[in-house]
Write an enzyme that holds these catalytic residues in place. Structure first.
Site, mmCIF file in Angstrom:
data_model
loop_
_atom_site.group_PDB
_atom_site.id
_atom_site.type_symbol
_atom_site.label_atom_id
_atom_site.label_comp_id
_atom_site.label_asym_id
_atom_site.label_seq_id
_atom_site.Cartn_x
_atom_site.Cartn_y
_atom_site.Cartn_z
ATOM 1 N N THR B 123 0.920 -1.202 0.547
ATOM 2 C CA THR B 123 0.294 -0.171 0.118
ATOM 3 C C THR B 123 0.794 1.279 -0.019
ATOM 4 O OG1 THR B 123 -0.110 -0.312 2.703
ATOM 5 C CG2 THR B 123 -2.173 -1.490 0.653
ATOM 6 N N LYS B 149 4.176 -7.662 3.622
ATOM 7 C CA LYS B 149 3.565 -5.792 3.488
ATOM 8 C C LYS B 149 3.056 -5.392 4.936
ATOM 9 C CE LYS B 149 -0.081 -3.594 3.372
ATOM 10 N NZ LYS B 149 -1.138 -3.378 3.811
ATOM 11 N N THR B 160 -2.106 -2.536 7.287
ATOM 12 C CA THR B 160 -1.990 -4.428 7.725
ATOM 13 C C THR B 160 -1.156 -4.427 6.998
ATOM 14 O OG1 THR B 160 -4.285 -3.580 6.798
ATOM 15 C CG2 THR B 160 -3.601 -5.999 6.516
ATOM 16 N N GLU B 245 5.238 3.899 9.037
ATOM 17 C CA GLU B 245 4.997 4.768 8.558
ATOM 18 C C GLU B 245 5.870 5.992 9.292
ATOM 19 O OE1 GLU B 245 0.500 3.997 8.014
ATOM 20 O OE2 GLU B 245 1.145 4.576 10.163
ATOM 21 N N ASN B 373 -0.958 10.536 8.839
ATOM 22 C CA ASN B 373 -2.245 9.700 8.698
ATOM 23 C C ASN B 373 -3.274 10.873 9.213
ATOM 24 O OD1 ASN B 373 -1.564 6.937 8.966
ATOM 25 N ND2 ASN B 373 -0.219 7.268 10.159
ATOM 26 N N THR B 378 -9.399 10.958 3.393
ATOM 27 C CA THR B 378 -10.173 10.296 2.860
ATOM 28 C C THR B 378 -11.309 10.608 2.201
ATOM 29 O OG1 THR B 378 -12.175 9.934 4.602
ATOM 30 C CG2 THR B 378 -10.123 8.025 3.705
#
Lengths: 378, 378
Positions: B123, B149, B160, B245, B373, B378
């Protein structure tokens, strides 16, 4: 900061659950036990937490109490002590000793003195925090007041929540401790960064000078007093979260329908502690999957098909399914973004498995938090 | 990503403990149960996690397995499925269906195909992650390989961890599951941001084509296989943390002398999850009080006077007391800062209360984590 009561007071305290408690926490517990809950003064320094300092640290904390007693009279064990600041460094006792002498010579009453006290215990708090409540007990006016600090760090590790409460109510130490044990729960349901300090302390002194009939048992007066104390603590707790390190927004998590209070608390804590939820709040992003999945790993009993979630008043997840209509509708999607970008947002998570509930307060995670805690190195 | 074995394989899986498991996790558990641990293919999409999607989501995950079977032959229940991406959105089944058809027509072997597979499941991972081990079982050469991943998020909630392992070893499904249950522990002792995804999945297929004597019980061969599988998982787990991240540094927490393995894990987890410890690592700050106090609130049995802490090889806290000489000495203080600013730093915390130990991996908390984040909404 030196807080001195006119008379020996009923005293009660609640302390950190961290198993590396600071020296002042150890000394305060000992003093409250030795006196059966009587104290006349609270002394607090900021800049050094006197934590992880071993036996020498305990001796320093005791010395602070003796110094206060020598200046203002009374017994050293009727003095309570707090320290907030960096962990693992010996207290600079010369400076502390001079400070206590100065404070003892400048004791004062009134608004300015109260404001000075609230300011004196700050570390990197941006604003001083205080609250006040007035009630009547059997027709007699009674005052409750408190100051607190929390969630600032300039020198790293200033992660301490301290609250000092006072009242002129007449109440026995046992009833005062019972009221505080309940009221201080408000401080346990907030989180800035989930790192429980070794110094967290809430102390309350009750002088009895209001002249109400002394509260000796759990009756109507105790309930009135407890409710006012809880309200005072909730007010101070909110002020701590709002002034959380780097915080720009507060979010409230209402957990409903949990199987037990314990489960409700587990879920609330998992959500306010989740860095992903905190980042979503920071970005004003209605990314509700982060909230439901935080409940999912909280350890509490849940069933996805029983769970529903509202952001403000807008339902986004209804008994296990996303409310696609709401999420895909332009108008409601816009409303969600607006709700998320407000200074305060409420998430209501209905677990649908019981009747227990719990309310938690958190703040967002910002670059500023990282800057405060990474860049200003020791 | 479509992984197809030449023959039906022994298959085993470990899955998220999140109580809001994604639809693919539910389907995989069902398939492994129904077949008694036999599978021939793994299919995985990235971009949408098919989580918190209710019954329709489960039907979509099943449809993915049926589509694969229709293209490559065999039973749908011998296909395992994973999805990673945003939570709470229906899968775009048209796109998925076209993708599976394309993949089935382009199946290939070799280095390039392996690299493509590792890349396909990313991702916001910055680098593809894969590992390989070769062992001998009763003189027969056996290969183990894996791709994974984890820890990227561009569209939020891509949190995930997925790992797909394969081997040509001959081993029964039960023995394969036993080996995986142990080996996959490596993935449980890492943390980027403590938010347990609803999709976490580790799958392993064992074809038996190596021709070793089939492993049917826990003996020498099983132990050799298990150790190689554990080593493979540890390698992949390290790659995930390193690519966490916004991460710029990895830190290793060695907990020694705990009363139980459970306590050692509790302490390790509290330390790698603490935002304050993560910020200290980011800032290269030897602020060790954050480490000892994280142990203090972990819930494990500790006594400050038994605890010691080393940063690299330098002892900073010795049985309850700061090693003041080290901390105040210019040369050693400099050395500590140097150790803390390295790409990887190890903290060794000796609890001094027993013989249990545990090793955890974490990464630092940076502004970049917040940016990833919070900002890409979105």
């Amino acid at each position: 900061m030196l807080l001195l009561a006119d008379v020996p007071c009923s005293a009660a305290g609640v302390f950190t659950t961290n198993r590396m408690p600071s020296a002042p926490v150890l000394v305060d517990r000992r003093h409250l036990r030795a006196t059966g809950g009587v104290a006349r003064a609270i002394v607090c320094n900021s800049g050094n937490a006197n934590a992880s300092t071993g036996k020498p640290g305990e001796r320093d904390a005791q010395a602070m109490c003796r110094l206060v007693a020598s200046h203002v009279g009374g017994e050293a064990r009727q003095v309570l002590v707090s320290s907030t600041g960096i962990i693992g460094r010996p207290l600079p006792m010369d400076k502390i000793s001079r400070g206590i002498a100065t404070l003892a010579s400048k004791l004062a009453r009134g608004r300015q003195a109260d404001a000075d006290a609230a300011r004196a215990i700050m570390t990197t708090d941006l604003v001083p925090k205080s609250a006040h409540r007035a009630i009547r007990l059997g027709g007699v006016p009674v005052q409750l007041a408190g100051i607190c600090k929390g969630s600032g760090m300039i020198a790293p590790n200033m992660a301490t929540m301290l609250a000092f409460l006072s009242t002129d109510a007449a109440i026995t130490p046992a009833m005062l401790q019972a009221a505080l044990g309940d009221a201080a729960g408000a401080f346990n349901r907030i989180s800035v960064d989930q790192h429980t300090s070794p110094s967290d302390t809430v102390l309350v002194l009750a002088s009895g000078l209001a002249g109400n009939r002394t509260i000796r048992a759990k009756g109507k007066d105790w309930e009135t007093f407890r409710a006012a104390l809880a309200d005072l603590c909730a007010d101070l707790a909110y002020q701590i979260v709002k002034d959380g390190e780097g915080a720009t927004r507060v979010f409230r998590v209402r957990v409903l329908g949990a199987r037990s209070r314990d489960d409700a608390d587990r879920i609330g804590r998992a959500i306010v502690d989740s860095p992903l939820v905190k980042c979503a709040v920071h970005g004003g992003d209605p990314n509700w999957g982060r909230i439901t999945t935080a409940a999912g790993y909280s350890g509490a009993a849940i069933k996805p098909e029983c769970m529903s979630l509202r952001i403000g008043e807008v339902c986004v997840f209804d008994r296990g399914r996303p409310v696609t209509a709401t999420l895909e509708n332009r108008r409601t999607a816009k409303k969600l973004h607006r709700l998320m970008r407000a200074t305060e947002v409420t998430f209501t998570l209905d677990i649908g498995m019981g009747r227990a509930s719990s309310e938690w307060l958190g703040c967002d995670l910002s670059r500023q938090y990282v800057a405060i805690n990474a860049d200003y190195t020791t």
